[in-house]
Design a protein around this motif. Structure first.
Motif, mmCIF file in Angstrom:
data_model
loop_
_atom_site.group_PDB
_atom_site.id
_atom_site.type_symbol
_atom_site.label_atom_id
_atom_site.label_comp_id
_atom_site.label_asym_id
_atom_site.label_seq_id
_atom_site.Cartn_x
_atom_site.Cartn_y
_atom_site.Cartn_z
ATOM 1 N N GLY A 29 0.484 -1.380 -0.227
ATOM 2 C CA GLY A 29 -0.158 0.662 0.011
ATOM 3 C C GLY A 29 0.702 1.079 0.145
ATOM 4 O O GLY A 29 0.343 2.217 0.777
ATOM 5 N N LYS A 30 1.602 1.687 -0.663
ATOM 6 C CA LYS A 30 2.811 2.759 -0.879
ATOM 7 C C LYS A 30 2.602 3.060 -2.755
ATOM 8 O O LYS A 30 2.587 2.242 -3.727
ATOM 9 N N LEU A 31 3.104 4.096 -2.287
ATOM 10 C CA LEU A 31 3.554 4.906 -3.757
ATOM 11 C C LEU A 31 5.501 5.254 -3.602
ATOM 12 O O LEU A 31 5.181 5.413 -2.244
ATOM 13 N N SER A 32 6.495 4.655 -4.202
ATOM 14 C CA SER A 32 7.204 4.972 -4.399
ATOM 15 C C SER A 32 8.289 6.567 -5.879
ATOM 16 O O SER A 32 7.695 5.549 -6.326
ATOM 17 N N PHE A 33 8.661 7.414 -4.468
ATOM 18 C CA PHE A 33 9.095 7.795 -6.069
ATOM 19 C C PHE A 33 10.365 7.995 -6.185
ATOM 20 O O PHE A 33 11.411 8.755 -5.090
ATOM 21 N N GLU A 44 8.452 8.007 0.382
ATOM 22 C CA GLU A 44 7.180 7.120 -0.434
ATOM 23 C C GLU A 44 5.993 7.088 0.780
ATOM 24 O O GLU A 44 6.336 7.964 1.701
ATOM 25 N N VAL A 45 4.955 7.723 0.106
ATOM 26 C CA VAL A 45 3.625 7.873 0.801
ATOM 27 C C VAL A 45 2.721 6.874 0.577
ATOM 28 O O VAL A 45 2.573 5.225 -0.662
ATOM 29 N N ASP A 46 2.165 6.164 1.280
ATOM 30 C CA ASP A 46 1.011 5.628 2.094
ATOM 31 C C ASP A 46 0.079 5.828 1.448
ATOM 32 O O ASP A 46 -0.821 6.862 0.873
ATOM 33 N N LEU A 47 -0.744 4.852 0.546
ATOM 34 C CA LEU A 47 -1.426 4.398 -0.385
ATOM 35 C C LEU A 47 -2.297 3.754 0.125
ATOM 36 O O LEU A 47 -2.215 2.478 -0.422
ATOM 37 N N PRO A 48 -3.556 3.111 0.585
ATOM 38 C CA PRO A 48 -3.815 1.751 1.549
ATOM 39 C C PRO A 48 -5.264 1.233 0.033
ATOM 40 O O PRO A 48 -4.999 1.992 -1.243
ATOM 41 N N GLY A 49 -5.079 0.301 0.077
ATOM 42 C CA GLY A 49 -6.128 -0.305 -0.929
ATOM 43 C C GLY A 49 -5.528 -0.857 -2.147
ATOM 44 O O GLY A 49 -6.404 -0.662 -3.423
ATOM 45 N N GLN A 50 -4.593 -1.646 -2.286
ATOM 46 C CA GLN A 50 -3.680 -2.834 -3.011
ATOM 47 C C GLN A 50 -3.683 -0.886 -4.628
ATOM 48 O O GLN A 50 -4.277 -1.478 -5.523
ATOM 49 N N PRO A 51 -2.697 -0.469 -4.292
ATOM 50 C CA PRO A 51 -2.725 0.493 -5.350
ATOM 51 C C PRO A 51 -1.607 -0.568 -7.025
ATOM 52 O O PRO A 51 -0.854 -1.377 -6.126
ATOM 53 N N ALA A 52 -2.406 -0.708 -7.876
ATOM 54 C CA ALA A 52 -1.974 -1.811 -8.760
ATOM 55 C C ALA A 52 -1.491 -0.498 -10.268
ATOM 56 O O ALA A 52 0.244 -0.077 -10.200
ATOM 57 N N ALA A 53 -2.403 -0.395 -11.274
ATOM 58 C CA ALA A 53 -1.898 0.307 -11.988
ATOM 59 C C ALA A 53 -2.013 1.947 -11.775
ATOM 60 O O ALA A 53 -2.216 2.639 -10.738
ATOM 61 N N LEU A 54 -1.452 2.573 -12.789
ATOM 62 C CA LEU A 54 -1.173 4.380 -12.612
ATOM 63 C C LEU A 54 -0.830 4.529 -13.663
ATOM 64 O O LEU A 54 -0.694 4.230 -15.166
ATOM 65 N N VAL A 61 0.488 12.709 -10.756
ATOM 66 C CA VAL A 61 0.252 11.269 -10.841
ATOM 67 C C VAL A 61 -0.901 10.422 -10.502
ATOM 68 O O VAL A 61 -1.551 11.157 -9.606
ATOM 69 N N ALA A 62 -2.165 10.130 -11.238
ATOM 70 C CA ALA A 62 -3.020 8.959 -10.527
ATOM 71 C C ALA A 62 -2.972 7.689 -10.872
ATOM 72 O O ALA A 62 -2.134 6.815 -11.377
ATOM 73 N N THR A 68 -9.836 -0.840 -3.105
ATOM 74 C CA THR A 68 -11.026 0.010 -2.194
ATOM 75 C C THR A 68 -12.057 1.010 -3.570
ATOM 76 O O THR A 68 -12.826 1.924 -3.310
ATOM 77 N N LYS A 69 -11.869 -0.317 -4.517
ATOM 78 C CA LYS A 69 -11.876 0.728 -5.538
ATOM 79 C C LYS A 69 -11.920 2.382 -6.112
ATOM 80 O O LYS A 69 -12.733 2.913 -7.154
ATOM 81 N N THR A 70 -11.476 3.158 -5.510
ATOM 82 C CA THR A 70 -10.738 4.514 -5.443
ATOM 83 C C THR A 70 -9.801 4.862 -6.678
ATOM 84 O O THR A 70 -8.731 4.460 -6.835
ATOM 85 N N LEU A 71 -9.997 5.763 -7.100
ATOM 86 C CA LEU A 71 -9.090 6.427 -8.491
ATOM 87 C C LEU A 71 -8.229 7.867 -7.603
ATOM 88 O O LEU A 71 -9.093 8.699 -6.668
ATOM 89 N N HIS A 72 -7.136 7.624 -7.182
ATOM 90 C CA HIS A 72 -6.182 8.591 -6.135
ATOM 91 C C HIS A 72 -5.471 9.625 -7.154
ATOM 92 O O HIS A 72 -4.625 8.655 -8.063
ATOM 93 N N LEU A 73 -5.208 10.864 -7.584
ATOM 94 C CA LEU A 73 -4.494 11.741 -8.020
ATOM 95 C C LEU A 73 -4.337 12.505 -7.898
ATOM 96 O O LEU A 73 -4.286 13.069 -6.580
ATOM 97 N N LEU A 74 -2.344 12.599 -7.285
ATOM 98 C CA LEU A 74 -1.663 13.368 -6.331
ATOM 99 C C LEU A 74 -0.901 14.224 -7.156
ATOM 100 O O LEU A 74 -0.901 14.431 -8.540
ATOM 101 N N ASP A 75 0.085 15.208 -7.030
ATOM 102 C CA ASP A 75 1.080 16.205 -7.786
ATOM 103 C C ASP A 75 2.045 15.187 -7.461
ATOM 104 O O ASP A 75 2.213 14.196 -6.606
ATOM 105 N N LEU A 76 2.798 15.658 -8.335
ATOM 106 C CA LEU A 76 4.420 15.116 -8.273
ATOM 107 C C LEU A 76 5.622 14.806 -7.436
ATOM 108 O O LEU A 76 6.126 14.707 -7.373
ATOM 109 N N HIS A 77 4.483 15.451 -5.585
ATOM 110 C CA HIS A 77 4.923 15.544 -5.369
ATOM 111 C C HIS A 77 5.293 14.968 -3.977
ATOM 112 O O HIS A 77 5.390 14.401 -2.674
ATOM 113 N N GLY A 78 3.582 13.986 -4.087
ATOM 114 C CA GLY A 78 2.868 13.109 -3.792
ATOM 115 C C GLY A 78 1.507 13.442 -3.019
ATOM 116 O O GLY A 78 1.327 12.671 -1.856
ATOM 117 N N ALA A 79 1.636 14.738 -2.741
ATOM 118 C CA ALA A 79 0.146 15.342 -1.836
ATOM 119 C C ALA A 79 -0.961 15.352 -2.567
ATOM 120 O O ALA A 79 -1.143 14.628 -4.032
#
Length: 309
Positions: A29-33, A44-54, A61-62, A68-79
């Protein structure tokens, strides 16, 4: 020809281009930059719910969290910027090459592609697909192609499509990943161990390229194509014009996502080895590698220019 990669560690010289690679780790449940070419961890950014495709753009970053069937949109700094929760089964996504919309495949029911505006993630359209749409890619014109896994089809949509039906092109068995390159779509057929090459203007399949076992994703650099083979712990290397297979590179166990940075370096995420590896696409040698949080997948185009502080 089997090419065994030797590690050649490099540093970023004064004016050399560094790029940002964003890696999903599904199990952790992580994103690594990471910064290429040294696979240097920036954050590294916590992103729960089994992130797979991006997918990444020059601003965002999408990520789809499949659990969790959730689309997360973040900026390039992970916010975090915005979120959208789906009713169906979202999986893969791409930024429209012409207007920056997000295109998201959905395997629920008979299959669909959702078009969402950015950055508010308002749904603009729901397009018909076919059974179990998975991978998706788009070109600079906004034309996009979807792999329909359970229908053995590639679906070609014209630029700007809001209500249109796709052109259906038969491909190999169990298509999954899609990459558009120089007017062609390259579709990885997981259960027939080959890559369908489709001429986009005509909609015709013009070649089949043999791969290793369970091909997943494709990327291009230095006049070559590279295909990740999940079951072989390898990449198939082929000539991007003649489609002739020219080599094989060993990777970590179960390679999945791969993408190319601005200098033509190939970045590979290996799910079962918890590794990211970076290869020189001229010499086919390993430049660097880094351990990742558990379960790196990075399915999609995941590299962009590193933002300025």
């Amino acid at each position: 020809m089997l090419l065994r990669a030797a590690v050649i560690w490099v540093a970023v010289a004064g004016g050399a281009q560094a790029d940002l690679a964003v890696i999903t780790s599904q199990s952790a449940g992580k994103l690594s930059f990471l910064r290429t070419p040294g696979a240097e961890l920036l954050r590294e950014v916590d992103l729960p719910g089994q992130p797979a495709a991006l997918a990444v753009s020059d601003r965002y970053v999408a990520v789809i969290a499949v659990g969790t069937k959730t689309l997360h949109l973040l900026d390039l700094h992970g916010a975090g910027v915005a979120r959208h929760v789906f009713d169906g089964a979202p999986f893969a996504l791409a930024f429209d090459g012409s207007n920056g919309d997000l295109l998201v495949t959905d395997a629920a029911a008979e299959g669909a592609v959702h078009r969402l505006s950015v950055p508010d993630l308002t749904r603009r359209a729901r397009l018909r697909a076919a059974a179990n749409p998975t991978g998706i890619d788009t070109d600079d014109t906004g034309r996009f192609v979807v792999a329909a896994r359970d229908a053995d089809l590639a679906l070609i949509y014209p630029a700007g499509c809001l209500t249109c039906a796709p052109l259906e092109v038969p491909v190999g068995h169990h298509p999954f990943g899609v990459t558009l390159h120089e007017g062609r779509a390259f579709v990885s057929n997981v259960l027939s161990d080959d890559l369908s090459v489709i001429d986009l203007p005509s909609g015709a399949e013009v070649a089949r390229i043999p791969t290793g076992s369970r091909p997943y994703a494709t990327a291009f650099a230095a006049g070559r194509g590279f295909v990740s083979n999940q079951y072989d712990a390898s990449l198939t290397v082929f000539d991007a014009q003649s489609f002739e297979v020219t080599g094989r590179i060993e990777t970590g166990d179960y390679p999945e996502g791969l993408s190319v940075d601005s200098q033509g370096r190939l970045v590979v995420a290996s799910w079962f080895s918890d590794l990211v590896q970076i290869f020189d696409t001229e010499s086919l040698e390993l430049i660097s590698e880094a351990k990742m949080p558990e379960g790196p997948r990075a399915f999609g185009r995941f590299i962009t220019a590193e933002p300025q502080p």
